[in-house]
Design a protein around this motif. Sequence first.
Motif, PDB file in Angstrom:
ATOM      1  N   LYS A   1     -10.007   1.584   3.682  1.00  0.00           N
ATOM      2  CA  LYS A   1      -9.358   2.588   4.640  1.00  0.00           C
ATOM      3  C   LYS A   1      -8.410   3.389   3.897  1.00  0.00           C
ATOM      4  O   LYS A   1      -7.800   4.176   4.312  1.00  0.00           O
ATOM      5  CB  LYS A   1      -8.723   1.907   5.931  1.00  0.00           C
ATOM      6  N   LYS A   2      -8.163   3.101   2.670  1.00  0.00           N
ATOM      7  CA  LYS A   2      -7.400   3.840   1.747  1.00  0.00           C
ATOM      8  C   LYS A   2      -5.936   3.470   1.856  1.00  0.00           C
ATOM      9  O   LYS A   2      -5.153   4.313   1.288  1.00  0.00           O
ATOM     10  CB  LYS A   2      -7.600   5.396   1.686  1.00  0.00           C
ATOM     11  N   PHE A   3      -5.603   2.403   2.428  1.00  0.00           N
ATOM     12  CA  PHE A   3      -4.270   1.981   2.702  1.00  0.00           C
ATOM     13  C   PHE A   3      -3.639   1.396   1.354  1.00  0.00           C
ATOM     14  O   PHE A   3      -4.335   0.730   0.899  1.00  0.00           O
ATOM     15  CB  PHE A   3      -3.951   1.053   3.820  1.00  0.00           C
ATOM     16  N   LEU A   4      -2.497   1.912   1.056  1.00  0.00           N
ATOM     17  CA  LEU A   4      -2.168   1.256  -0.381  1.00  0.00           C
ATOM     18  C   LEU A   4      -0.973   0.423  -0.053  1.00  0.00           C
ATOM     19  O   LEU A   4       0.065   0.406   0.722  1.00  0.00           O
ATOM     20  CB  LEU A   4      -1.565   2.322  -1.109  1.00  0.00           C
ATOM     21  N   LYS A   5      -1.004  -0.826  -0.694  1.00  0.00           N
ATOM     22  CA  LYS A   5      -0.201  -1.928  -0.416  1.00  0.00           C
ATOM     23  C   LYS A   5       0.675  -2.599  -1.679  1.00  0.00           C
ATOM     24  O   LYS A   5      -0.318  -2.632  -2.484  1.00  0.00           O
ATOM     25  CB  LYS A   5      -0.567  -3.089   0.564  1.00  0.00           C
ATOM     26  N   ILE A   6       1.792  -2.758  -1.760  1.00  0.00           N
ATOM     27  CA  ILE A   6       2.374  -3.265  -2.939  1.00  0.00           C
ATOM     28  C   ILE A   6       1.930  -4.785  -3.093  1.00  0.00           C
ATOM     29  O   ILE A   6       1.859  -5.576  -2.049  1.00  0.00           O
ATOM     30  CB  ILE A   6       4.000  -3.152  -3.086  1.00  0.00           C
ATOM     31  N   MET A   7       1.657  -5.370  -4.357  1.00  0.00           N
ATOM     32  CA  MET A   7       1.350  -6.760  -4.373  1.00  0.00           C
ATOM     33  C   MET A   7       2.377  -7.426  -5.379  1.00  0.00           C
ATOM     34  O   MET A   7       2.815  -8.378  -4.971  1.00  0.00           O
ATOM     35  CB  MET A   7       0.042  -6.735  -5.238  1.00  0.00           C
ATOM     36  N   PHE A   8       2.779  -7.068  -6.505  1.00  0.00           N
ATOM     37  CA  PHE A   8       3.582  -7.483  -7.376  1.00  0.00           C
ATOM     38  C   PHE A   8       4.278  -6.327  -8.059  1.00  0.00           C
ATOM     39  O   PHE A   8       3.872  -4.994  -8.493  1.00  0.00           O
ATOM     40  CB  PHE A   8       2.927  -8.393  -8.526  1.00  0.00           C
ATOM     41  N   SER A   9       5.426  -6.673  -8.650  1.00  0.00           N
ATOM     42  CA  SER A   9       6.410  -5.781  -9.343  1.00  0.00           C
ATOM     43  C   SER A   9       7.017  -6.694 -10.641  1.00  0.00           C
ATOM     44  O   SER A   9       7.602  -7.738 -10.459  1.00  0.00           O
ATOM     45  CB  SER A   9       7.225  -4.990  -8.796  1.00  0.00           C
ATOM     46  N   TYR A  10       6.912  -6.087 -11.781  1.00  0.00           N
ATOM     47  CA  TYR A  10       7.600  -6.674 -13.041  1.00  0.00           C
ATOM     48  C   TYR A  10       8.688  -5.971 -13.498  1.00  0.00           C
ATOM     49  O   TYR A  10       8.490  -4.770 -13.661  1.00  0.00           O
ATOM     50  CB  TYR A  10       6.722  -7.258 -14.190  1.00  0.00           C
ATOM     51  N   ASN A  11       9.828  -6.245 -13.852  1.00  0.00           N
ATOM     52  CA  ASN A  11      10.676  -5.276 -14.845  1.00  0.00           C
ATOM     53  C   ASN A  11      11.185  -6.295 -15.961  1.00  0.00           C
ATOM     54  O   ASN A  11      11.626  -7.189 -15.960  1.00  0.00           O
ATOM     55  CB  ASN A  11      12.149  -5.280 -13.830  1.00  0.00           C
ATOM     56  N   ASN A  12      10.598  -5.411 -16.931  1.00  0.00           N
ATOM     57  CA  ASN A  12      10.898  -5.972 -18.428  1.00  0.00           C
ATOM     58  C   ASN A  12      10.487  -7.592 -18.471  1.00  0.00           C
ATOM     59  O   ASN A  12      11.275  -8.400 -18.900  1.00  0.00           O
ATOM     60  CB  ASN A  12      12.260  -5.899 -18.810  1.00  0.00           C
ATOM     61  N   LYS A  13       9.269  -7.711 -18.039  1.00  0.00           N
ATOM     62  CA  LYS A  13       8.736  -8.998 -18.172  1.00  0.00           C
ATOM     63  C   LYS A  13       9.032 -10.021 -16.926  1.00  0.00           C
ATOM     64  O   LYS A  13       8.412 -11.287 -16.898  1.00  0.00           O
ATOM     65  CB  LYS A  13       8.660  -9.694 -19.381  1.00  0.00           C
TER      66      LYS A  13
ATOM     67  N   ILE B   1       9.771  -9.490 -10.081  1.00  0.00           N
ATOM     68  CA  ILE B   1      10.652  -8.953  -9.222  1.00  0.00           C
ATOM     69  C   ILE B   1      10.378  -8.762  -7.744  1.00  0.00           C
ATOM     70  O   ILE B   1      11.176  -9.026  -6.861  1.00  0.00           O
ATOM     71  CB  ILE B   1      11.618  -7.821  -9.663  1.00  0.00           C
ATOM     72  N   ILE B   2       8.968  -8.385  -7.705  1.00  0.00           N
ATOM     73  CA  ILE B   2       8.557  -8.542  -6.204  1.00  0.00           C
ATOM     74  C   ILE B   2       7.384  -9.251  -6.317  1.00  0.00           C
ATOM     75  O   ILE B   2       6.289  -9.120  -7.042  1.00  0.00           O
ATOM     76  CB  ILE B   2       8.125  -6.745  -5.746  1.00  0.00           C
ATOM     77  N   ASN B   3       7.117 -10.006  -5.269  1.00  0.00           N
ATOM     78  CA  ASN B   3       5.804 -10.808  -5.105  1.00  0.00           C
ATOM     79  C   ASN B   3       5.487 -10.957  -3.569  1.00  0.00           C
ATOM     80  O   ASN B   3       6.263 -11.693  -2.763  1.00  0.00           O
ATOM     81  CB  ASN B   3       6.181 -12.172  -5.814  1.00  0.00           C
ATOM     82  N   GLU B   4       4.656 -10.049  -3.410  1.00  0.00           N
ATOM     83  CA  GLU B   4       4.538  -9.708  -1.746  1.00  0.00           C
ATOM     84  C   GLU B   4       3.542 -10.971  -1.516  1.00  0.00           C
ATOM     85  O   GLU B   4       3.043 -11.871  -2.194  1.00  0.00           O
ATOM     86  CB  GLU B   4       3.701  -8.469  -1.652  1.00  0.00           C
ATOM     87  N   THR B   5       3.446 -11.060  -0.033  1.00  0.00           N
ATOM     88  CA  THR B   5       2.555 -12.164   0.390  1.00  0.00           C
ATOM     89  C   THR B   5       0.958 -11.671   0.014  1.00  0.00           C
ATOM     90  O   THR B   5       0.038 -11.105   0.731  1.00  0.00           O
ATOM     91  CB  THR B   5       2.558 -12.239   1.868  1.00  0.00           C
ATOM     92  N   VAL B   6       0.293 -12.526  -1.197  1.00  0.00           N
ATOM     93  CA  VAL B   6      -0.904 -12.244  -1.350  1.00  0.00           C
ATOM     94  C   VAL B   6      -1.139 -13.596  -1.791  1.00  0.00           C
ATOM     95  O   VAL B   6      -0.580 -14.538  -2.112  1.00  0.00           O
ATOM     96  CB  VAL B   6      -1.072 -11.597  -2.690  1.00  0.00           C
ATOM     97  N   PRO B   7      -2.552 -13.913  -1.529  1.00  0.00           N
ATOM     98  CA  PRO B   7      -3.071 -15.252  -2.041  1.00  0.00           C
ATOM     99  C   PRO B   7      -2.850 -15.907  -3.470  1.00  0.00           C
ATOM    100  O   PRO B   7      -2.628 -15.122  -4.323  1.00  0.00           O
ATOM    101  CB  PRO B   7      -4.599 -15.265  -1.719  1.00  0.00           C
ATOM    102  N   ASN B   8      -2.789 -17.199  -3.525  1.00  0.00           N
ATOM    103  CA  ASN B   8      -2.245 -17.596  -4.745  1.00  0.00           C
ATOM    104  C   ASN B   8      -3.488 -17.393  -5.924  1.00  0.00           C
ATOM    105  O   ASN B   8      -2.834 -17.648  -7.214  1.00  0.00           O
ATOM    106  CB  ASN B   8      -2.094 -19.181  -4.736  1.00  0.00           C
ATOM    107  N   ARG B   9      -4.589 -17.126  -5.430  1.00  0.00           N
ATOM    108  CA  ARG B   9      -5.646 -16.823  -6.481  1.00  0.00           C
ATOM    109  C   ARG B   9      -5.363 -15.697  -7.377  1.00  0.00           C
ATOM    110  O   ARG B   9      -5.998 -15.425  -8.337  1.00  0.00           O
ATOM    111  CB  ARG B   9      -6.974 -16.753  -5.579  1.00  0.00           C
ATOM    112  N   PHE B  10      -4.262 -14.807  -6.961  1.00  0.00           N
ATOM    113  CA  PHE B  10      -3.962 -13.547  -7.638  1.00  0.00           C
ATOM    114  C   PHE B  10      -2.754 -14.117  -8.441  1.00  0.00           C
ATOM    115  O   PHE B  10      -1.642 -14.653  -7.950  1.00  0.00           O
ATOM    116  CB  PHE B  10      -3.478 -12.487  -6.680  1.00  0.00           C
ATOM    117  N   SER B  11      -2.967 -13.966  -9.706  1.00  0.00           N
ATOM    118  CA  SER B  11      -1.658 -14.216 -10.754  1.00  0.00           C
ATOM    119  C   SER B  11      -1.551 -13.136 -11.752  1.00  0.00           C
ATOM    120  O   SER B  11      -2.240 -12.802 -12.521  1.00  0.00           O
ATOM    121  CB  SER B  11      -2.051 -15.574 -11.410  1.00  0.00           C
TER     122      SER B  11
END
Lengths: 116, 113
Positions: B40-52, B55-65
């Motif tokens: 449905k074209k909805f965008l949702k943050i999954m992860f974010s890294y700052n200089n390796k 810093i952001i780890n949203e609620t996503v299945p552990n299958r995503f790394s």
Amino acid sequence: AQSVTQLGSHVSVSEGALVLLRCNYSSSVPPYLFWYVQYPNQGLQLLLKYTSAATLVKGINGFEAEFKKSETSFHLTKPSAHMSDAAEYFCAVSDQRSNSGYALNFGKGTSLLVTP
Amino acid sequence: DTAVSQTPKYLVTQMGNDKSIKCEQNLGHDTMYWYKQDSKKFLKIMFSYNNKELIINETVPNRFSPKSPDKAHLNLHINSLELGDSAVYFCASSQDTGIFKLDFGQGTRLTVV
């Protein structure tokens, strides 16, 4: 969490007519607000952003948006639509997601159709 | 030169497989992100890294790394793919963690069959 609501999932305008895409925000702090455009099968491109400077923000391709605190709105406008403006438009707000991390929270998008 | 580039652009795979998506940015940015865009074209943050650093780890299945070998690269590995993982995955970067602008890649359309 900061959020945005885009009113109207589909907007249709005639070529040459005014484009108005609506976005209202919910934020407990002064927000940073953005409009992005997505053309089919492409990534998102920044149209314009509001970061607490001038309330009327001019962007690319003739688009502009006005930040209205009293209405909690950040509507996107363009005086005269072109066929090439047909795309998906997303409003977004910056939101702190962790002690050291911010992300953009996006609205559900508005699909703009331009008819000849 | 493409500022934020993702590979592959299209990925079709069977349920249960493991796949990776790679992202590289040449903007000199410190912060990178993975977003998921659903049907449905909805965008949702999954992860974010700052200089390796994650810093952001949203609620996503552990299958995503996610993995960030250096600040210019952010990869996404998905184990045991499911039908519901079908989506477009976007990589993005910003100058730093403050987000004054996000630069997006072209997206990877993942189809799980």
